[in-house]
Design an enzyme around this catalytic site. Structure first.
Site, mmCIF file in Angstrom:
data_model
loop_
_atom_site.group_PDB
_atom_site.id
_atom_site.type_symbol
_atom_site.label_atom_id
_atom_site.label_comp_id
_atom_site.label_asym_id
_atom_site.label_seq_id
_atom_site.Cartn_x
_atom_site.Cartn_y
_atom_site.Cartn_z
ATOM 1 N N SER A 132 26.465 49.813 31.071
ATOM 2 C CA SER A 132 27.309 50.920 30.605
ATOM 3 C C SER A 132 26.648 51.758 29.511
ATOM 4 O O SER A 132 27.041 52.892 29.278
ATOM 5 C CB SER A 132 28.641 50.370 30.085
ATOM 6 O OG SER A 132 29.335 49.695 31.119
ATOM 7 N N GLU A 244 34.424 60.003 39.906
ATOM 8 C CA GLU A 244 33.938 58.711 40.400
ATOM 9 C C GLU A 244 34.970 57.617 40.157
ATOM 10 O O GLU A 244 35.265 56.810 41.049
ATOM 11 C CB GLU A 244 32.625 58.347 39.706
ATOM 12 C CG GLU A 244 32.067 56.999 40.153
ATOM 13 C CD GLU A 244 30.704 56.679 39.558
ATOM 14 O OE1 GLU A 244 30.200 55.571 39.799
ATOM 15 O OE2 GLU A 244 30.144 57.547 38.858
ATOM 16 N N GLN A 281 62.827 31.643 48.074
ATOM 17 C CA GLN A 281 63.005 32.538 46.933
ATOM 18 C C GLN A 281 61.690 32.837 46.219
ATOM 19 O O GLN A 281 61.443 33.967 45.788
ATOM 20 C CB GLN A 281 64.006 31.940 45.938
ATOM 21 C CG GLN A 281 64.396 32.911 44.826
ATOM 22 C CD GLN A 281 65.395 32.293 43.853
ATOM 23 O OE1 GLN A 281 65.053 31.366 43.129
ATOM 24 N NE2 GLN A 281 66.618 32.811 43.850
ATOM 25 N N GLN A 338 47.263 33.094 48.112
ATOM 26 C CA GLN A 338 48.097 31.915 47.879
ATOM 27 C C GLN A 338 49.255 31.861 48.879
ATOM 28 O O GLN A 338 49.575 30.796 49.424
ATOM 29 C CB GLN A 338 48.642 31.937 46.446
ATOM 30 C CG GLN A 338 49.427 30.707 46.038
ATOM 31 C CD GLN A 338 48.534 29.488 45.817
ATOM 32 O OE1 GLN A 338 47.334 29.643 45.599
ATOM 33 N NE2 GLN A 338 49.106 28.299 45.885
#
Length: 381
Positions: A132, A244, A281, A338
């Site tokens: 960076s 970008e 649930q 999962q």
């Protein structure tokens, strides 16, 4: 989904692109993943149908359409798979440097072949020791007569193997202070002596997307290939990073939508303890939470795209979107795997590929830590 900035012509374009991808991409994508490469023939087919650089001027081979068409292209390519991100980089990240900062001669020389797929582009910023911190790149370009002599290495370069034309960030002045004023952009072409490819990098995900090291050893580049003014490369890069990062945010949002959709379909069909697991649930709550995040992400992103298309300065919001949407996509990938149970870990299920592909989005185009730094700075902290 009804994006407020898209009109009927965009919808017609999307249908045409989807039909093309159903024939030329979807049936072959798994093979490309195994081959670790998207063939150049796909690029030329994209060009033949007008799906490369459609926003540039007609005199260079484009269609002079608005950026909404680019959004459609990026969304539909991401639906096929994240490995197609190299096309978005070509269309919406590299070529805009040439259209914005190139001379008329440079545009006439390079842009027409960019629209046909004959020329594939890349941009080389990152180095083995510099990510960076672009002001401290080590690649140098010394002007000797009519040529720049370039020495250095770049890594993690998207389209690095296929690239025929690479915009390279380099130091033309190593003594000036502050250091960023010594950065310039050179366009280096495939046949320039001293330019070679290093390794084709073996990544955790994005298997079909070619990523490589680039090496410059006394690489001889005509001074006419300087893009814009010498010493302004850092400013040019800062200017173009807004779009970008928006492209990355779009891909992350679409990935989230795709993962959620495939997981809803799976939990409805999968049974456990005598009933669909969608009736439990815990499953319902997880799906409800992810669906809410996806809807909120889309609302923010659509507003952001509209503002970008209106040429507004949205650096802060783009940084927010790049950070939040990529983090959301990574979280959704984990939760969706999962919910797929053991099958989610099998290569035959698309969620496994998405799980591999999405993490890098929080790293490239500026890490999410850098995004938070930008946001804090823009908020006056």
């Amino acid at each position: 989904m009804n994006h407020p900035y898209l009109q009927e012509e965009h919808d017609i374009f999307r249908k045409s692109l989807r039909k093309f991808l159903e024939k030329e991409a979807y049936p072959y994508y798994e093979k490309w993943e195994k081959d670790r490469m998207i063939p150049r023939s796909f690029w030329t087919k994209m060009g033949e149908q007008g799906f490369l650089c459609p926003d540039i001027d007609e005199k260079y081979g484009g269609s002079e359409v608005d950026w909404g068409f680019a959004v459609v292209i990026n969304e539909e390519l991401e639906r096929v798979g994240s490995g197609l991100i190299g096309v978005g980089l070509h269309n919406d990240i590299v070529v805009p440097y040439i259209t914005a900062f190139g001379t008329e001669e440079q545009k006439s020389r390079w842009l027409p072949s960019c629209t046909t797929g004959k020329t594939i582009t890349a941009i080389a910023m990152t180095e083995p020791g510099t990510g960076s911190d672009l002001a401290n790149i080590k690649t140098t370009a010394k002007l000797e007569g009519d040529y720049y002599i370039v020495n250095g290495e770049k890594t993690f370069i998207t389209n690095g193997i296929h690239a025929d034309l690479v915009i390279v960030a380099c130091k033309t002045d190593t003594n000036i202070r502050p250091k960023h004023k010594g950065v310039s952009l050179l366009v280096i072409e495939r046949d320039h002596p001293g330019f070679s490819r290093g390794r084709k990098l073996d990544k955790v995900g994005l298997h079909c997307q070619d990523t490589a090291e680039l090496i410059f050893e006394d690489c001889k580049v005509p001074k006419e290939n300087l893009l814009g003014d010498e010493g302004k490369g850092f400013l040019y890069m800062m200017d173009k990073l807004q779009q970008e990062r928006l492209v990355v945010a779009i891909a992350a949002q679409v990935a989230s939508e795709e993962m959620l959709g495939m997981t809803i379909e799976y939990v409805r069909s999968r049974e456990a303890f005598g009933r669909s697991i969608s009736q439990f649930q815990n499953t319902q709550f997880k799906i409800a939470e992810m669906a809410t995040e996806v809807e909120m992400g889309r609302a923010f992103l659509d507003q952001l795209i509209a503002e970008h298309m209106d040429d507004k300065n949205v650096v802060t919001k783009v940084s927010m979107a790049k950070w939040k949407l990529t983090e959301t996509a990574r979280s959704i990938a984990t939760q969706c795997m999962q919910l797929h149970g053991g099958y989610g870990y099998m290569e035959e299920y698309k969620i496994a590929r998405r799980y591999r592909d999405i993490p890098v989005a929080s790293i490239y185009a500026g890490t999410n830590e850098i995004m938070k730094t930008i946001i804090a700075k823009k908020l006056g902290l």
